[in-house]
Design a protein around this motif. Structure first.
Motif, PDB file in Angstrom:
ATOM      1  N   THR A  31       1.175  -1.571   0.306  1.00 51.84           N
ATOM      2  CA  THR A  31       0.252   0.170  -0.054  1.00 51.84           C
ATOM      3  C   THR A  31       0.652   1.294  -0.153  1.00 51.84           C
ATOM      4  N   ARG A  78     -12.329   5.029  -6.117  1.00 54.32           N
ATOM      5  CA  ARG A  78     -12.369   4.153  -5.788  1.00 54.32           C
ATOM      6  C   ARG A  78     -10.825   4.162  -5.728  1.00 54.32           C
ATOM      7  N   ASP A  81      -9.678   7.820  -3.638  1.00 55.22           N
ATOM      8  CA  ASP A  81     -10.663   7.689  -2.379  1.00 55.22           C
ATOM      9  C   ASP A  81      -8.794   6.707  -1.511  1.00 55.22           C
ATOM     10  N   GLU A  82      -8.537   5.563  -2.126  1.00 60.76           N
ATOM     11  CA  GLU A  82      -7.744   5.138  -1.789  1.00 60.76           C
ATOM     12  C   GLU A  82      -6.487   5.702  -0.999  1.00 60.76           C
ATOM     13  N   GLN A 118      -6.674   7.861   1.590  1.00 59.61           N
ATOM     14  CA  GLN A 118      -6.956   7.040   2.608  1.00 59.61           C
ATOM     15  C   GLN A 118      -4.722   6.605   2.457  1.00 59.61           C
ATOM     16  N   SER A 119      -4.336   6.283   1.625  1.00 61.95           N
ATOM     17  CA  SER A 119      -2.361   6.104   1.663  1.00 61.95           C
ATOM     18  C   SER A 119      -2.311   7.061   2.121  1.00 61.95           C
TER      19      SER A 119
END
Length: 663
Positions: free
Chosen positions: A201, A467, A470-471, A474-475
């Protein structure tokens, strides 16, 4: 885990249904099954493994054959392959602190050349569909194959373990599976996998590249959607034009008599049918005219015949009763003459005379017909027959008129049908218009499907892009958390590695003590082996002699090496807590009398909470049976019929035959 019962149905040499009660009493863990060589002892051991593990079972009788071939050949030769064979095993096991009673049924049968296998599992008497369908996975939670194989063994397995070099694989498998070391190893592996997934990630640049790639794909799909939409609109116009052309062609076709042309064959067939019907009606009228119907023309003459017949019938009746009437009239005058007045008597007398005179006149009427009773009946019924024939004739005449009218109408329609050469061009125009419409509709349908597919792809790409954004957000937020998780995983893996090493050394140390104690109890030469060690790297078993130096296994006799293998299995069971039943087949080969006594006195009663012992009459003989009997709950003997090559289970052992030995 405790075994309660096993039932074999047409399995191997066991013909019909053969059942063994395997329950034990406290302090009496042994169930002894006796049988000569070839009677089915090993087959019984195979049955326990087969019902539990199916195609993964390590059955001694399978060899290199495929599982399906093994099952097919395991059906008793005297049994019907369509009925097949079955093995039922009942056992109890503690699951999450509660004892559960399992009934496991594995059956198979032949349908032509196809073999069908079924597994049915009941828990506490209730059928469990999910467990039955997933039994191969469920049994690994209850009794993993690698562990079960340590408790289900025969003389050949003991022979293979008698070599310390070959025993290392068994020791490693047992320590990891049975003694729980694999749990620590698996936890360490899971931590490493978590660490690797977490590191993935952190590839922020890769996420940005994915976002850019998705944006390019969306731009391309937008153009594709617009192009598909325009194409679908154009094809809709083409379809509308094709429909109008078809309507014009159909109108021209109908105007020029196309409908009648299409119905020509139908009209001709109908014309033929109506003509035949009219012909049949006319034949029926002719047939009717050949019967009683023409008598309607002489109705007056028939009426005169009927009147004459009535006169003759009355004359015959008068002739028959005239004499009787004279006697009757005299009796009437005698009876009523005294009660009637003179005037009344005279009137009565005149009346009776007139009646007799009329009958005398009728009696002399001229007889022309002289009809019999049957002829008279026919003459009476002729009016009814003529009436029926008249009604039938009227019906047929009406029907013939309708049919003639229908025939004329069909002839007019046929006369209006255009010739083929006149309508051919209109027919071709209509068919071409229909083909053009079908092609246009097919193209439109294909274009609409392409348009919908492009729109769905656009929706999917937009969702993926959303997405990805969003990721990405979030990352950035989780970056600190990711570093923290990675650091924790590394530290915990280090701790788990140390824990695994400590656990392994502790388990090996307990196993060394348990195997040495077991070997010391079974050996006749107490001073031969002073100690033993197990290498934690290669799991190599090394014996230490009385002088403190490693002892070459070659100095051990075949019987002593066999005792070493038994000690290894016994030690594993003791360290694991003896929680599983032991099934031991032909255990005393190559052992002298003293070693056999040690096994009977010290090992079999203590090998596990439950011991299923399979022996020949020469292994557990009468002497050893007496020594083992205090530890025995039940005994059975496998009786083999050499003529039918089938085995049956009899209660009792050789020296207790005739009655079940249940202590």
């Amino acid at each position: 885990m405790l075994l309660h019962n096993i039932t074999l149905q047409d399995f191997g040499a066991y013909r019909g249904t053969q059942s063994l009660d395997l329950t034990i009493h406290p302090g009496k863990p042994v169930v002894l099954v006796g049988g000569l060589n070839g009677c089915g002892k090993t087959t019984l051991l195979d049955a326990i493994q087969l019902v539990l593990y199916g195609p993964r079972a390590r059955c001694s009788g399978r060899g290199n054959r495929s599982y399906e071939t093994f099952l097919r050949e395991s059906i008793n030769r005297e049994a019907d392959p369509k009925g097949g064979a079955a093995i039922t095993l009942e056992f109890s096991i503690t699951v999450e602190g509660e004892e559960r009673l399992y009934k496991l049924i594995r059956s198979w049968s032949m349908s032509g050349k196809t073999l069908h296998e079924y597994v049915i599992v009941k828990v506490d008497g209730k059928f469990q569909k999910a467990i039955s369908e997933g039994w191969a996975d469920h049994v690994e939670d209850l009794l993993p194959l690698e562990i079960g194989s340590l408790f289900f063994f025969d003389g050949e397995k003991v022979e293979s373990l008698a070599d310390p070099d070959r025993a290392s694989a068994v020791i490693r498998s047992a320590v990891y599976s049975l003694l729980g070391v694999n749990t620590a190893e698996q936890l360490s592996t899971d931590l490493l996998a978590l660490e690797r997934r977490t590191k993935l990630t952190e590839a922020d640049q890769e996420a940005l590249g994915q976002i850019r790639e998705l944006e390019e794909q969306i731009k391309a799909i937008e153009q594709e959607v617009d192009h598909a939409k325009d194409r679908a609109a154009k094809l809709r116009s083409d379809v509308d034009r094709a429909k109008r052309k078809l309507e014009d062609a159909e109108h021209a076709f109908e105007r020029d008599g196309g409908v009648l042309y299409n119905r020509r064959a139908e009209l001709e067939q109908r014309h033929t049918e109506v003509a035949k019907q009219l012909e049949a009606t006319e034949e029926a009228l002719i047939s009717l005219a050949a019967g009683a119907l023409p008598l309607q023309l002489v109705a007056d003459q028939i009426s005169g015949l009927r009147k004459q017949a009535i006169i003759e019938e009355e004359a015959n009746t008068a002739a028959q009763v005239l004499d009787v009437l004279i006697s009757r009239d005299q009796r009437l005058m005698d009876q009523f003459g005294q009660v009637l007045g003179e005037r009344e008597r005279q009137l009565l007398s005149e009346h009776l005379k007139t009646d007799r005179r009329d009958r005398e006149i009728a009696m002399h009427a001229e007889r022309i017909l002289n009809l019999s009773p049957e002829g008279m009946a026919q003459l009476t019924a002729i009016d009814s027959v003529i009436e029926l024939e008249q009604r039938r004739a009227e019906e047929l005449l009406e029907q013939a008129g309708e049919q003639a009218s229908a025939l004329e109408d069909l002839e007019r329609q046929l006369a209006g049908v255009p010739e083929a050469d006149l309508i051919a061009s209109r027919l071709e125009e209509r068919d071409n218009a229909r083909d053009a419409l079908r092609r246009a509709e097919a193209e439109l349908e294909k274009a609409v499907e392409g348009y919908e597919t492009s729109k769905n792809r656009r929706v999917g790409l937009n969702q993926r892009l959303e997405r990805a954004h969003d990721e990405r957000v979030q990352s950035l937020v989780r970056e600190e958390e990711i570093r923290r998780i990675t650091d924790h995983c590394k530290r915990q893996r280090a701790v788990m590695g140390k824990f695994k090493d400590l656990l392994l050394h502790r388990r090996i140390a307990k196993l060394e003590v348990a195997v040495l104690e077991s070997f010391g109890q079974l050996m006749r030469k107490n001073g031969l082996v002073k100690n033993l060690s197990i290498d934690t790297e290669r799991f190599q078993l090394t014996l230490i002699g009385a002088d403190g130096d490693p002892l070459d296994s070659g100095r051990l006799s075949a019987g002593e090496r066999q005792l070493l293998a038994v000690s290894l299995l016994w030690g594993l069971a003791r360290v694991a807590g003896n929680r599983l039943p032991s099934v031991i087949d032909t255990p005393l080969g190559r052992l002298d009398s003293r070693h056999r006594e040690h096994l009977v006195d010290r090992y079999f009663p203590n090998a596990s909470r439950q011991v299923l012992l399979l022996s020949t009459d020469e292994e557990i003989d009468e002497h050893l049976f007496e020594r083992l009997e205090p530890s025995i709950t039940r005994t059975y003997t496998l009786s083999h019929d050499d003529t039918t090559f089938t085995t049956s289970v009899e209660p009792g052992y050789w020296w207790t035959a005739g009655a079940a030995h249940v202590a």
